[in-house]
Design a protein around this motif. Structure first.
Motif, PDB file in Angstrom:
ATOM      1  N   ARG A  84     -38.018 -33.935  11.444  1.00  0.00           N
ATOM      2  CA  ARG A  84     -38.139 -32.488  11.370  1.00  0.00           C
ATOM      3  C   ARG A  84     -39.090 -32.065  10.257  1.00  0.00           C
ATOM      4  O   ARG A  84     -39.191 -32.711   9.218  1.00  0.00           O
ATOM      5  N   GLU A  85     -39.749 -30.945  10.506  1.00  0.00           N
ATOM      6  CA  GLU A  85     -40.673 -30.406   9.515  1.00  0.00           C
ATOM      7  C   GLU A  85     -39.948 -29.577   8.469  1.00  0.00           C
ATOM      8  O   GLU A  85     -40.414 -29.456   7.339  1.00  0.00           O
ATOM      9  N   SER A  86     -38.846 -28.990   8.835  1.00  0.00           N
ATOM     10  CA  SER A  86     -38.112 -28.094   7.939  1.00  0.00           C
ATOM     11  C   SER A  86     -36.634 -28.428   7.972  1.00  0.00           C
ATOM     12  O   SER A  86     -36.112 -28.908   8.984  1.00  0.00           O
ATOM     13  N   VAL A  87     -35.947 -28.141   6.864  1.00  0.00           N
ATOM     14  CA  VAL A  87     -34.496 -28.355   6.828  1.00  0.00           C
ATOM     15  C   VAL A  87     -33.784 -27.390   7.759  1.00  0.00           C
ATOM     16  O   VAL A  87     -32.622 -27.604   8.105  1.00  0.00           O
ATOM     17  N   THR A  88     -34.475 -26.356   8.192  1.00  0.00           N
ATOM     18  CA  THR A  88     -33.852 -25.386   9.101  1.00  0.00           C
ATOM     19  C   THR A  88     -33.973 -25.793  10.559  1.00  0.00           C
ATOM     20  O   THR A  88     -33.323 -25.185  11.421  1.00  0.00           O
ATOM     21  N   ASP A  89     -34.783 -26.827  10.851  1.00  0.00           N
ATOM     22  CA  ASP A  89     -34.930 -27.269  12.230  1.00  0.00           C
ATOM     23  C   ASP A  89     -33.587 -27.787  12.748  1.00  0.00           C
ATOM     24  O   ASP A  89     -32.859 -28.501  12.054  1.00  0.00           O
ATOM     25  N   GLY A  90     -33.285 -27.430  13.963  1.00  0.00           N
ATOM     26  CA  GLY A  90     -32.052 -27.888  14.580  1.00  0.00           C
ATOM     27  C   GLY A  90     -30.861 -26.987  14.363  1.00  0.00           C
ATOM     28  O   GLY A  90     -29.787 -27.237  14.899  1.00  0.00           O
ATOM     29  N   ILE A  91     -31.010 -25.928  13.561  1.00  0.00           N
ATOM     30  CA  ILE A  91     -29.918 -24.986  13.353  1.00  0.00           C
ATOM     31  C   ILE A  91     -29.956 -23.959  14.491  1.00  0.00           C
ATOM     32  O   ILE A  91     -30.932 -23.222  14.621  1.00  0.00           O
ATOM     33  N   PRO A  92     -28.922 -23.891  15.329  1.00  0.00           N
ATOM     34  CA  PRO A  92     -28.936 -22.935  16.448  1.00  0.00           C
ATOM     35  C   PRO A  92     -28.813 -21.503  15.945  1.00  0.00           C
ATOM     36  O   PRO A  92     -27.833 -21.145  15.282  1.00  0.00           O
ATOM     37  N   LEU A  93     -29.814 -20.689  16.262  1.00  0.00           N
ATOM     38  CA  LEU A  93     -29.812 -19.294  15.798  1.00  0.00           C
ATOM     39  C   LEU A  93     -28.833 -18.429  16.584  1.00  0.00           C
ATOM     40  O   LEU A  93     -28.562 -17.296  16.183  1.00  0.00           O
ATOM     41  N   GLY A  94     -28.303 -18.939  17.682  1.00  0.00           N
ATOM     42  CA  GLY A  94     -27.387 -18.149  18.493  1.00  0.00           C
ATOM     43  C   GLY A  94     -25.944 -18.203  18.032  1.00  0.00           C
ATOM     44  O   GLY A  94     -25.085 -17.540  18.612  1.00  0.00           O
ATOM     45  N   GLN A  95     -25.638 -18.961  16.988  1.00  0.00           N
ATOM     46  CA  GLN A  95     -24.253 -19.039  16.516  1.00  0.00           C
ATOM     47  C   GLN A  95     -23.873 -17.774  15.757  1.00  0.00           C
ATOM     48  O   GLN A  95     -24.741 -16.990  15.369  1.00  0.00           O
ATOM     49  N   PRO A  96     -22.579 -17.538  15.535  1.00  0.00           N
ATOM     50  CA  PRO A  96     -22.150 -16.341  14.816  1.00  0.00           C
ATOM     51  C   PRO A  96     -22.862 -16.194  13.474  1.00  0.00           C
ATOM     52  O   PRO A  96     -23.195 -17.188  12.819  1.00  0.00           O
ATOM     53  N   GLY A  97     -23.077 -14.938  13.070  1.00  0.00           N
ATOM     54  CA  GLY A  97     -23.905 -14.649  11.908  1.00  0.00           C
ATOM     55  C   GLY A  97     -23.461 -15.300  10.619  1.00  0.00           C
ATOM     56  O   GLY A  97     -24.288 -15.854   9.870  1.00  0.00           O
ATOM     57  N   LEU A  98     -22.170 -15.238  10.292  1.00  0.00           N
ATOM     58  CA  LEU A  98     -21.698 -15.832   9.048  1.00  0.00           C
ATOM     59  C   LEU A  98     -21.904 -17.341   9.043  1.00  0.00           C
ATOM     60  O   LEU A  98     -22.306 -17.928   8.032  1.00  0.00           O
ATOM     61  N   ALA A  99     -21.623 -17.980  10.188  1.00  0.00           N
ATOM     62  CA  ALA A  99     -21.819 -19.421  10.293  1.00  0.00           C
ATOM     63  C   ALA A  99     -23.294 -19.774  10.148  1.00  0.00           C
ATOM     64  O   ALA A  99     -23.648 -20.764   9.500  1.00  0.00           O
ATOM     65  N   LEU A 100     -24.161 -18.960  10.739  1.00  0.00           N
ATOM     66  CA  LEU A 100     -25.601 -19.182  10.636  1.00  0.00           C
ATOM     67  C   LEU A 100     -26.066 -19.061   9.190  1.00  0.00           C
ATOM     68  O   LEU A 100     -26.816 -19.911   8.690  1.00  0.00           O
ATOM     69  N   ALA A 101     -25.613 -18.020   8.517  1.00  0.00           N
ATOM     70  CA  ALA A 101     -26.014 -17.817   7.128  1.00  0.00           C
ATOM     71  C   ALA A 101     -25.551 -18.972   6.244  1.00  0.00           C
ATOM     72  O   ALA A 101     -26.305 -19.469   5.390  1.00  0.00           O
ATOM     73  N   ALA A 102     -24.312 -19.405   6.431  1.00  0.00           N
ATOM     74  CA  ALA A 102     -23.784 -20.497   5.625  1.00  0.00           C
ATOM     75  C   ALA A 102     -24.530 -21.802   5.906  1.00  0.00           C
ATOM     76  O   ALA A 102     -24.801 -22.582   4.987  1.00  0.00           O
ATOM     77  N   LYS A 103     -24.881 -22.037   7.170  1.00  0.00           N
ATOM     78  CA  LYS A 103     -25.605 -23.255   7.520  1.00  0.00           C
ATOM     79  C   LYS A 103     -26.985 -23.279   6.876  1.00  0.00           C
ATOM     80  O   LYS A 103     -27.416 -24.314   6.346  1.00  0.00           O
ATOM     81  N   LEU A 104     -27.671 -22.159   6.925  1.00  0.00           N
ATOM     82  CA  LEU A 104     -28.992 -22.075   6.298  1.00  0.00           C
ATOM     83  C   LEU A 104     -28.890 -22.315   4.793  1.00  0.00           C
ATOM     84  O   LEU A 104     -29.687 -23.063   4.202  1.00  0.00           O
ATOM     85  N   ALA A 105     -27.897 -21.678   4.156  1.00  0.00           N
ATOM     86  CA  ALA A 105     -27.723 -21.840   2.713  1.00  0.00           C
ATOM     87  C   ALA A 105     -27.389 -23.280   2.363  1.00  0.00           C
ATOM     88  O   ALA A 105     -27.881 -23.828   1.366  1.00  0.00           O
ATOM     89  N   GLY A 106     -26.552 -23.910   3.181  1.00  0.00           N
ATOM     90  CA  GLY A 106     -26.178 -25.290   2.934  1.00  0.00           C
ATOM     91  C   GLY A 106     -27.352 -26.245   3.077  1.00  0.00           C
ATOM     92  O   GLY A 106     -27.518 -27.160   2.268  1.00  0.00           O
ATOM     93  N   ARG A 107     -28.172 -26.036   4.094  1.00  0.00           N
ATOM     94  CA  ARG A 107     -29.347 -26.895   4.274  1.00  0.00           C
ATOM     95  C   ARG A 107     -30.326 -26.738   3.109  1.00  0.00           C
ATOM     96  O   ARG A 107     -30.887 -27.724   2.622  1.00  0.00           O
ATOM     97  N   ALA A 108     -30.547 -25.492   2.685  1.00  0.00           N
ATOM     98  CA  ALA A 108     -31.465 -25.254   1.576  1.00  0.00           C
ATOM     99  C   ALA A 108     -30.942 -25.902   0.298  1.00  0.00           C
ATOM    100  O   ALA A 108     -31.700 -26.520  -0.461  1.00  0.00           O
ATOM    101  N   ARG A 109     -29.634 -25.772   0.057  1.00  0.00           N
ATOM    102  CA  ARG A 109     -29.050 -26.351  -1.157  1.00  0.00           C
ATOM    103  C   ARG A 109     -29.109 -27.869  -1.119  1.00  0.00           C
ATOM    104  O   ARG A 109     -29.497 -28.518  -2.083  1.00  0.00           O
ATOM    105  N   ALA A 110     -28.731 -28.471   0.036  1.00  0.00           N
ATOM    106  CA  ALA A 110     -28.738 -29.925   0.147  1.00  0.00           C
ATOM    107  C   ALA A 110     -30.151 -30.487   0.063  1.00  0.00           C
ATOM    108  O   ALA A 110     -30.356 -31.592  -0.446  1.00  0.00           O
ATOM    109  N   GLY A 111     -31.123 -29.719   0.564  1.00  0.00           N
ATOM    110  CA  GLY A 111     -32.500 -30.185   0.534  1.00  0.00           C
ATOM    111  C   GLY A 111     -33.230 -29.885  -0.768  1.00  0.00           C
ATOM    112  O   GLY A 111     -34.398 -30.260  -0.931  1.00  0.00           O
ATOM    113  N   GLY A 112     -32.557 -29.216  -1.685  1.00  0.00           N
ATOM    114  CA  GLY A 112     -33.180 -28.886  -2.968  1.00  0.00           C
ATOM    115  C   GLY A 112     -34.347 -27.924  -2.831  1.00  0.00           C
ATOM    116  O   GLY A 112     -35.314 -28.004  -3.606  1.00  0.00           O
TER     117      GLY A 112
END
Length: 342
Positions: free
Chosen positions: A262-290
């Motif tokens: 993947r080119e980005s840590v956000t690749d593979g995150i389904p944008l169609g999931q509920p908003g709170l889950a989406l936000a938490a997933k994005l934040a988690g990927r960014a944090r884990a990826g530094g």
């Protein structure tokens, strides 16, 4: 089906218990390939004085013939079978369908009568179901339903999407309710979606004139999953070590990164999931990826919820689960105010 024929005359021979012989009812799982019988089953078959099977098309017969076991195509009633064992003979009966119930009922009646010198009766399993064997039944049933049901035969991947989402939410509800019976049922409904989609995928893409190379089956799905689990658990199937859940997660993420490229840590995150889950997933990927990125700031409740979701994720809390738990408490409060009982 119970045999209601007249009771035959009792066996009156002066046979001792040792002379009454032995009847072996040999069972085998239809989910195990014919011929793959246990060693005790083969021993019983080779040592028997007679081997009987009423069904000349029984799937075990070619393998028994190849092994040199002579099988008689005969379906004796209970009394005739008991009589044939007299003198200490052993007879093995291979199950053949509905007639087996009549035979076993008849043997039970004779044994209970007290008027017959009964042979030893043994139920010998020739093969056993392995864990997951009922999944074979599920695949077979799904195949028939797909072919013969007017509704099921017309379904597509796209048309079934809503059901997959509904079943997933019903599974979540069963887990949160702690309802084990509902959990079992909902897991089955989710599994049905997997088998259903895989069955449709076997037919390929509609409109293809030649065999579609993109067609796949449930075995392909299961095979890919097995390979993935092995690759992503090098601490179980390889030489890697993992002392903590964090180590396991690191192995998993590293393997995924190599697989997906993947080119980005956000690749593979389904944008169609509920908003709170989406936000938490994005934040988690960014944090884990530094990734050194600040949360966007703006006016409105959306940005406030984004900040709350990111804060919850950093604290190890799933905001979607937390909000659902709070919403359930709120629902109960509403029902209480309405005077509605559980």
């Amino acid at each position: 089906m119970t045999d209601h024929t007249a009771e035959p005359a009792p066996v009156t021979a002066d046979a001792s218990a040792e002379d009454a012989g032995r009847i072996v009812l040999l069972t085998a799982s239809h989910r195990v390939a014919p011929g793959l019988l246990s060693w005790p089953a083969w021993q019983a078959l080779r040592a028997a004085d007679r081997v009987l099977c009423a069904d000349p098309g029984h799937p075990q017969l070619p393998y028994l013939r190849e092994a040199g076991v002579r099988v008689e195509h005969e379906a004796p009633d209970a009394h005739a079978l008991v009589d044939a064992c007299a003198g200490g003979r052993t007879i093995v009966v291979i199950p053949s369908g509905e007639g087996d119930q009549r035979l076993t009922d008849g043997l039970a009646r004779l044994a209970g009568s007290g008027r017959v010198a009964m042979p030893d009766l043994e139920l010998l399993p020739g093969s056993y179901d392995l864990p997951g064997a009922r999944l074979l039944d599920l695949v077979q049933v799904m195949d028939r339903v797909r072919r013969e049901c007017p509704w099921t035969s017309r379904q597509t991947h796209e048309g079934l999407v809503k059901y997959a989402i509904e079943e997933a939410y019903e599974l979540v509800e069963a887990i949160e309710d702690g309802d084990r019976d509902a959990l079992r049922e909902e897991l089955g409904d989710v599994l049905l979606q997997v088998v259903f989609h895989a069955r449709i995928a076997e037919e390929g893409v509609s409109g293809e004139e030649e065999e579609d190379a993109r067609a796949f089956s449930v075995d392909d799905v299961a095979g890919d999953l097995v390979d993935k689990l092995i690759r992503r658990h090098p601490h179980v199937f390889g030489d890697a070590t993992a002392e903590s859940p964090e180590d396991v997660s690191a192995h998993w993420q590293a393997t995924k990164a190599v697989e997906k490229q993947r080119e980005s840590v956000t690749d593979g995150i389904p944008l169609g999931q509920p908003g709170l889950a989406l936000a938490a997933k994005l934040a988690g990927r960014a944090r884990a990826g530094g990734i050194p990125v600040e949360l966007p700031r703006g006016e409105g409740v959306g940005y406030e919820l984004l900040a709350l979701a990111a804060r919850a994720e950093a604290a190890g809390t799933d905001p979607e689960t937390a909000l659902r738990a709070a919403a359930r408490v709120y629902r109960d409060a509403i029902r209480a105010a309405e005077g509605v009982g559980e």
